[in-house]
Each structure stands twice: as structure tokens, then as C-alpha cells.
Scaffold this motif. Structure first.
Motif, short mmCIF file in Angstrom:
data_model
loop_
_atom_site.label_atom_id
_atom_site.label_comp_id
_atom_site.label_asym_id
_atom_site.label_seq_id
_atom_site.Cartn_x
_atom_site.Cartn_y
_atom_site.Cartn_z
N LEU A 11 0.88 -1.23 -0.12
CA LEU A 11 -0.13 -0.08 0.09
C LEU A 11 0.89 1.30 -0.21
O LEU A 11 0.76 2.38 -0.78
CB LEU A 11 -0.91 -0.03 1.34
CG LEU A 11 -1.81 1.06 1.32
CD1 LEU A 11 -2.94 0.99 -0.15
CD2 LEU A 11 -2.68 0.88 2.56
N ARG A 12 1.95 1.29 0.90
CA ARG A 12 2.75 2.45 0.88
C ARG A 12 3.58 2.57 -0.37
O ARG A 12 3.68 3.61 -1.04
CB ARG A 12 3.81 2.24 2.14
CG ARG A 12 3.49 2.60 3.53
CD ARG A 12 4.39 2.58 4.57
NE ARG A 12 5.21 1.53 4.52
CZ ARG A 12 5.08 0.47 5.43
NH1 ARG A 12 3.74 0.26 6.17
NH2 ARG A 12 5.72 -0.70 5.40
N LEU A 13 3.91 1.38 -1.10
CA LEU A 13 4.59 1.48 -2.49
C LEU A 13 3.56 2.20 -3.35
O LEU A 13 3.77 2.61 -4.19
CB LEU A 13 5.15 0.10 -2.89
CG LEU A 13 5.75 -0.02 -4.15
CD1 LEU A 13 6.97 0.73 -4.23
CD2 LEU A 13 5.98 -1.57 -4.56
N ARG A 14 2.40 1.71 -3.41
CA ARG A 14 1.51 2.32 -4.66
C ARG A 14 1.15 3.66 -4.27
O ARG A 14 1.11 4.47 -5.23
CB ARG A 14 0.00 1.50 -4.18
CG ARG A 14 -1.12 1.86 -4.92
CD ARG A 14 -2.36 1.09 -4.89
NE ARG A 14 -3.60 1.84 -5.41
CZ ARG A 14 -4.75 1.86 -5.08
NH1 ARG A 14 -5.06 1.21 -3.96
NH2 ARG A 14 -5.51 2.73 -5.67
N MET A 15 1.04 3.94 -2.97
CA MET A 15 0.93 5.60 -3.01
C MET A 15 2.18 6.27 -3.13
O MET A 15 1.77 7.49 -3.65
CB MET A 15 0.74 5.76 -1.28
CG MET A 15 -0.78 5.27 -0.92
SD MET A 15 -0.94 5.31 0.95
CE MET A 15 -1.22 6.99 1.37
N ALA A 16 3.19 5.87 -2.94
CA ALA A 16 4.67 6.36 -3.53
C ALA A 16 4.40 6.67 -4.93
O ALA A 16 4.87 7.62 -5.60
CB ALA A 16 5.74 5.92 -2.99
N LEU A 17 4.03 5.55 -5.48
CA LEU A 17 3.95 5.48 -6.91
C LEU A 17 3.01 6.28 -7.70
O LEU A 17 3.30 7.29 -8.67
CB LEU A 17 3.60 4.06 -7.67
CG LEU A 17 5.18 3.16 -7.42
CD1 LEU A 17 4.57 1.80 -7.90
CD2 LEU A 17 6.10 3.46 -8.28
N GLU A 18 1.73 6.52 -7.12
CA GLU A 18 1.01 7.31 -7.41
C GLU A 18 1.40 8.78 -7.30
O GLU A 18 0.79 9.59 -8.10
CB GLU A 18 -0.61 7.10 -6.72
CG GLU A 18 -1.20 5.79 -7.14
CD GLU A 18 -2.49 5.46 -6.22
OE1 GLU A 18 -2.83 6.53 -5.18
OE2 GLU A 18 -3.22 4.53 -6.59
N ALA A 19 2.04 9.11 -6.30
CA ALA A 19 2.55 10.52 -5.85
C ALA A 19 3.49 10.76 -7.07
O ALA A 19 3.66 12.02 -7.69
CB ALA A 19 3.13 10.61 -4.64
N GLU A 20 4.41 9.85 -7.25
CA GLU A 20 5.64 9.82 -8.34
C GLU A 20 4.83 10.14 -9.64
O GLU A 20 5.16 11.29 -10.53
CB GLU A 20 6.53 9.02 -8.32
CG GLU A 20 7.63 9.11 -9.26
CD GLU A 20 8.64 7.84 -8.91
OE1 GLU A 20 9.61 7.67 -10.14
OE2 GLU A 20 8.59 7.23 -8.03
N ILE A 21 3.76 9.51 -10.00
CA ILE A 21 3.11 9.59 -11.41
C ILE A 21 2.52 10.78 -11.41
O ILE A 21 2.67 11.66 -12.70
CB ILE A 21 2.02 8.54 -11.57
CG1 ILE A 21 2.68 7.23 -11.66
CG2 ILE A 21 0.82 8.66 -12.67
CD1 ILE A 21 2.01 5.77 -11.66
N ALA A 22 1.85 11.34 -10.21
CA ALA A 22 1.10 12.84 -10.22
C ALA A 22 2.15 13.75 -10.51
O ALA A 22 2.12 14.76 -11.21
CB ALA A 22 0.58 13.19 -8.90
N ALA A 23 3.37 13.66 -9.94
CA ALA A 23 4.57 14.60 -10.15
C ALA A 23 4.91 14.76 -11.51
O ALA A 23 4.98 15.97 -12.27
CB ALA A 23 5.68 14.26 -9.24
#
Length: 125
Positions: free
Chosen positions: A95-107
Motif C-alpha cells: 500500500l505504501r509502495l502504491r501511494m508512493a508510485l501514485e505520488a510520483e506519477i502525479a508529479a
């Protein structure tokens, strides 16, 4: 004892003996009949004991088979529980990895939109 006195006793005594012999013969027949019935019942009891023993053998085999199946299912339940525990331990990490990836994708999306705006302004009108 005179002959006249002995005659009724011997006559009645003879009939009593005949009656006793007939009664004894009847009891002997009854005894033979009962003995045959007892032997028949002993045979039936023996057959029932053999049948019961066969049923016990079959049932014990079935019980052993079901106990083996229960043990197998309990093993599978234990494995499934262990797998579920592993998944539950990994879930927060994923879940933490997914959230980090979603944040990176948003950036990256933000950067891409910024570049598109910058390039859109510089391009021909």
C-alpha cells in the motif's frame, strides 16, 4: 400280602410306570427339540458375531480414511492461514509502495502538463 391285595397295586403301579415312561419320552423329545433350537441359535449368534466383526472392520477402515482426510484438511487450513498472514504482513508495504508510485506519477503528470503549456506557448500561433 395276599394276591388279591397285590393285584391292584401292581396294576396301578404298572400304569404309573407306563405314564412315567411316556412322560419321560415326551421330555426327551422336548429336550432334543430344545437342544436343536439352542444349536440353531448358537449358529445364528456366531453368524451375527462374524457379521458384526466385518462391519467393525469396515467402519474402522472408513474412520481411518476420514481421520486422514480431516488431518489433510487441517493441514490445508494451516497453510491457508499462513498464506493469509503473509499477505496481511505484505499489504501495508504494498500500500505504501502504491501511494508512493501514485505520488510520483502525479508529479510526472504535473511536469508533463507544465512542459506542454510551455511548449504550447512557444509554438506557432
Amino acid at each position: 400280602m395276599s394276591t388279591a391285595e397285590g393285584w391292584p397295586r401292581s396294576r396301578w403301579g404298572g400304569q404309573a410306570v407306563l405314564r412315567a415312561r411316556a412322560e419321560a419320552a415326551g421330555y426327551r423329545r422336548l429336550l432334543r427339540t430344545r437342544a436343536a433350537e439352542v444349536e440353531a441359535l448358537r449358529g445364528a449368534v456366531g453368524a451375527l458375531h462374524r457379521q458384526l466383526e466385518g462391519l467393525r472392520d469396515r467402519r474402522s477402515g472408513e474412520v481411518a480414511k476420514y481421520q486422514e482426510r480431516v488431518a489433510e484438511l487441517e493441514r490445508e487450513i494451516g497453510e491457508a492461514e499462513a498464506e493469509m498472514a503473509r499477505c496481511l504482513r505484505e499489504y501495508p508495504v504494498l500500500l505504501r509502495l502504491r501511494m508512493a508510485l501514485e505520488a510520483e506519477i502525479a508529479a510526472y503528470r504535473e511536469m508533463l502538463e507544465g512542459e506542454e503549456l510551455r511548449l504550447g506557448c512557444l509554438g506557432p500561433p
